[in-house]
Every structure is written in C-alpha cells, then in structure tokens.
Design a protein around this motif. Structure first.
Motif, mmCIF file in Angstrom:
data_model
loop_
_atom_site.group_PDB
_atom_site.id
_atom_site.type_symbol
_atom_site.label_atom_id
_atom_site.label_comp_id
_atom_site.label_asym_id
_atom_site.label_seq_id
_atom_site.Cartn_x
_atom_site.Cartn_y
_atom_site.Cartn_z
ATOM 1 N N SER A 169 5.325 32.049 27.832
ATOM 2 C CA SER A 169 4.819 33.179 28.500
ATOM 3 C C SER A 169 5.400 34.151 29.057
ATOM 4 O O SER A 169 4.900 35.231 29.531
ATOM 5 C CB SER A 169 3.596 32.246 29.354
ATOM 6 N N SER B 157 0.597 34.235 28.203
ATOM 7 C CA SER B 157 0.804 34.621 26.676
ATOM 8 C C SER B 157 -0.615 35.340 26.404
ATOM 9 O O SER B 157 -1.742 34.752 26.666
ATOM 10 C CB SER B 157 0.982 33.186 25.601
ATOM 11 N N HIS C 117 -2.943 30.542 22.045
ATOM 12 C CA HIS C 117 -2.416 29.949 23.341
ATOM 13 C C HIS C 117 -3.509 29.961 24.256
ATOM 14 O O HIS C 117 -3.348 30.140 25.350
ATOM 15 C CB HIS C 117 -1.068 30.960 24.041
ATOM 16 N N ASP D 290 6.266 36.928 17.554
ATOM 17 C CA ASP D 290 4.817 36.272 17.485
ATOM 18 C C ASP D 290 4.261 36.466 16.123
ATOM 19 O O ASP D 290 3.228 35.824 15.682
ATOM 20 C CB ASP D 290 3.759 36.862 18.485
#
Length: 549
Positions: free
Chosen positions: A291, A517, A522, A186
């Motif tokens: 997720s 998430s 998101h 991420d």
C-alpha cells in the motif's frame, strides 16, 4: 893590566848592572806576564761579556725584527682600515648628500603633512563628536536589542505554547489517509492476465484503460478540506442480483494518489516542531502490504521522493539551527530497530544478525522509553541519518507474499532523541520522535491464498496480525479509559504496543498514516484498514506533556 882589571871590573859592574837589569827585566816580565794574565782574564771576561752582549743584541734584534714585522702588518692593516674608512667616509658623504636631499624632500612633505594633519585634526574632532553621538545611539540600540531579545524569548515561549495548543486542538492522536497511485508493477504482463487488444487504441491509451480497470471505485468528495474518502463495493445478493454498497470515511486529512511526498509532509512538519519543543511525537504508517507504507516513511532516492523519516529529520535539524539564534543548543541521537516475530533486532548493529536479547524499559518520571543493548548513534547532520537508513534497510526482514513480491515482515521503529538547553533562560527540554513503519496488515488467507506450506512465513503473518490486533485493543481501551477512567490498557500484549506505550498513552502527539492500495483486488483489505483507522481516529487521548529535564 889595570886596564884589563878596570875593564873587567867595568865588565863585572856592567854584568851586575845587566844582571840587575835582567832581574829587573825578569821581574818586569813576570809583572807583565802577571798583568798579561790579568789582561787575558779581563780579555776572556770581556770576550764572554761581549758574547753575552752579542747574544742579547741578537735576541733584541730578533725581537725588534718581530716587532717590526708586527708593526708592518699592523701598518698594512691600518692602511687597509684607513682605506676602508676612507671608502666609508666617501659613502657616508654620499649618503649625507642623499639624506640632505631627502631631508629637503621630507621637510617639504612635513609641511604638507602638517597641513593635512590640521585638516585631519579637524576631521578627528568632528569624528569624536560623531562617535559620541553614535555611542549614545549604540547604547540606546543595545538597550532596545536587549529588550527585543527578551521579547523574542517571550515570543518563543508564547509560540511554543500556541503551537502546542494548535496541535492539541487538532487532536493528540490524528489519522491521515493516503491512497497510492497505480504502479507499472500493478499492470499484468502479457499472457499473465486480461489485456485490451484494440487496433484503434495507442499503447498509452491502452495502459490508461488497464489502469482504470484495475482501480477500485474510490472517490474523494471533500474537495475543499480533503478529509473524506468514499468507496463503492459491488457484490451479488442471494438472489443473484448485483448489490452496490457505499462506504464513507472521514479522517483528519486524505491524500489522493496525485499528492506528492512534500504535500504529505507539509501536514506533518508541525509535529517535528513539537519534538524540538520537548514533546514525544510518534508517526506510524499502517496498511496492507504493497500500500506504500515504506515509500511514505522512507521514500525514494531523489529529493522529490524523500520519505517522512528523512524529511522529519531535515526539519528537526533546520528548526534546531534556527533556534540557535535564540540561545538554544541541541544534541541529537538516533536508533533503529525492528520487531520481528515478537523479537527486537538492532538494525544499526555491527553484525549481520543481532543475537542480543533486548528489553524495553519505561521511565515513568520522564515518560521516556529505552531499549537495552541497542546501538545509539550521536547525530550531527541529516546526511548521516540517510546513511543509517540505507544501512538499516538492508538488514530488515523481508519476504514474499501474495500481496507483494517484496514484503516487509517486521515493524521498524526509527527513534530520534533531542535534548535541548538554553543558557540564557535556564530552560531545558527533551523530545523524542518515533517514526514507525508497521508490517503488512493483510489477513493470513489473503497473504497465502487460504493456506501456506511455508511455516515460517505463516508464523510471521500470525505474529504481525497479533501485534496489530493488540494495537487495536490498546487504542480501544484508551478510548474507553478516556470515558470511564478505570480501564486497564493491555500494552504488554505485544512488543509493539509496549514499545509505543508512551506514544499512545496521552504523553505524546501521535499520527497514524493509513496507506491504501487503489487496486480493486485489494478492496476488502482496504476496507479492513479503513475501519481500523476510523477506530483510531475516534479515540481521544489525554493531553501531551512537555518533557523537561
């Protein structure tokens, strides 16, 4: 003259006498010759007889010589046998002496054994009395054991009943919410996004700050029961002022990012027990792409990161093995399919592409669901299930979207059927465990940035959203039906809802794991997922029914 005459006469008489003598001699000679011939004949006969007798004697002599030789050989054999017999007698005498000595020893041992036997006889009599007492105790214990076995069966039936009551009190459809942690993937790479560059910060501190910047404002106010989740969202008003909104959601259980796979499964394990007890159980993971649905359901390669599917299978096999002592025998079989663009694909087939046309068949009598021409494999161990999961994962349809570089583009459904029988009580049951990993729930404009040139990916997303929308319609209709009782349930609007009909209609214990998430980017999709999960959590289904054969 006279003398001459007289002499002549005398001579004549002498001649006559001589003639007579001659005749007599001739006759005698003839007689003697005749006698001689007779004697010669007799001699010849005697010679022949003698020859015959000599031949007979020679034959007898040869025979006697042969007999003599045989007798000599017999004599030698007899002497040899005699020698051996003498040696045997000698060895027997030695053995007899040894046996005599041994007999003396055995006699002494016999007397000793007699003494020991008397002692053992006394012990035996004591053991007989003890055996009689033990036999009486064993009979009492056998009766108590039979009574305990009967009580155990009654307790097992009570346990099943109470376990089912507990699950019903928790709700036949339950919703868990799980927020995954921020992952290394991420964090933006250099030159790909904003980074904090400060000489005063270490690399670990910098990563921690980046993680905090990436995270949405998600809080977990319920520190005791872990049932609430709160999200803060910032936006600008029409006047340009910052506006903060607070969204609070309540579910049956909320798992924070630090929660492990084992902690999540601990709340689910009782549903696996219900499956062994003969109920239909459905657990499905819902959420946007990225997720953590697949990680929650299938997990990683280590024991600590195992997902809900392998853990549930381990639990089912463990419970089935524990129930063997109570007379239960179980047979298990598994199948794995995906629903891709409203088409069912067999993930355990032999070929890379499944070209068969599969149809969903429901049996109203047993509340069971079957899919035609689907590979069904008998299962004997949890290890076998893990191998099947690995094989199926490579066949599942995946594609890249803006939400995740490797996005599952299909709904996968692993089904474990359990058939049990108890010869002691005559009971039988048939349970079914459906473990569903739903496709990503994000909207089209989020997946493709407002549009896509990839028509196939666009079609996939539209199909996924239609099936998830149909799932929401079915759940809403179920909630209205529980209130009014006359609502039509649109199961046939998608393959997903039609496949899960028996899992959603009240004949099953159903759990939805909402995966979120933690990223601020998101947040809108997370709120959409939370609202959908809330709708599911507010739905009341009927009472699940045990499936008996």
């Amino acid at each position: 003259m006279e003398e001459e005459r007289a002499k002549r006469i005398e001579l004549q008489e002498e001649q006559r006498a001589l003639s007579l003598q001659l005749v007599a001699s001739q006759e005698q000679e003839l007689n003697r010759r005749a006698e001689l011939n007779i004697v010669s004949d007799e001699m010849e006969n005697l010679r022949k007889k003698h020859a015959r007798e000599m031949a007979d004697l020679e034959f007898d002599l040869q025979k006697k010589d042969r007999l003599l030789r045989e007798a000599s050989e017999d004599l030698r054999a007899c002497r040899s046998d005699l020698e051996r017999e003498r040696e045997t007698v000698s060895s027997l005498k030695s053995a007899l002496n040894a046996q005599s000595n041994e007999r003396l020893t055995l006699t002494a041992e016999y007397r000793s054994f007699q003494t020991q036997f008397s002692a053992l006889q006394n012990q035996y009599d004591e053991l007989l009395r003890t055996h009689a007492d033990l036999k009486l105790d064993l009979e009492v214990e056998r009766r108590e054991k039979a009574q305990m076995k009967e009580e155990a069966m009654e307790n097992e039936a009570t346990r099943r009943k109470l376990h089912n009551m507990v699950q019903e009190l928790k709700g036949n459809i339950r919703v868990f919410c799980r927020v995954r942690p921020v992952l290394p993937s991420d964090i933006p790479q250099p030159n790909c996004g904003p980074r904090i560059n400060s000489p005063e910060l270490s690399s670990n501190e910098e990563l921690a700050l980046i993680r905090e910047e990436l995270k949405a404002d998600i809080n977990f106010p319920d520190r005791r029961d872990h049932r609430e989740i709160t999200i803060w969202s910032s936006s600008e008003s029409a006047t340009g002022q910052e506006r903060k909104e607070n969204y609070q959601f309540t579910f049956d259980k909320v798992f924070e990012p630090e929660c492990t796979q084992a902690e999540v499964f601990e709340e689910i394990s009782m549903l696996a027990q219900s499956c062994v007890d003969g109920y239909n159980v459905c657990i499905f993971a819902y959420g946007q792409t990225g997720s953590g649905k697949s990680f929650t359901m299938e997990g990683g390669a280590t024991d600590a990161t195992k997902g809900m599917i392998p853990r549930a299978v381990d639990q089912v096999f463990r419970v089935a093995e524990d129930l063997r002592s109570k007379g239960w025998e179980y047979q298990m079989e598994g199948q794995f399919l995906e629903i891709y663009n409203e088409t069912i694909n067999d993930l355990l087939g032999k070929h890379e592409f499944d070209k068969k046309k599969h149809e969903i068949k429901h049996d109203p009598k047993t509340s069971s669901t079957r899919v035609t021409d689907l590979t069904v494999i008998p299962l004997s161990s949890p290890t076998q299930v893990r191998v099947l999961l690995s094989s199926a994962q490579s066949r599942r349809s995946v594609a890249a979207t803006l939400m995740n570089e490797r996005s599952s583009r299909s709904h996968s459904v692993f089904t474990l059927r359990i058939t049990g029988s108890n010869a002691g009580t005559g009971e039988s049951c048939e349970g079914c465990l459906n473990l569903v990993d739903l496709a990503g729930s994000e909207r089209i404009n989020v997946s493709f940035g407002g549009g896509s040139n990839d028509k196939d990916r666009l079609k996939e997303t539209q199909s996924i959203n239609r099936s998830l929308s149909a799932l929401g319609d079915v759940i809403a209709a179920l909630g209205e039906k529980s209130e009014r009782g006359d609502k039509h349930i649109p199961y046939r609007n998608s393959k997903l809802t039609y496949l899960l009909q028996n899992s959603l209609s009240g004949n099953s214990k159903t759990l939805m794991v909402l995966n979120l998430s933690p990223l601020a980017s998101h947040l809108n999709e997370s709120l959409t997922s939370l609202r959908f999960a809330t709708k599911v959590n507010n739905t009341t289904l009927g009472t699940a029914k045990k499936q008996s054969r």
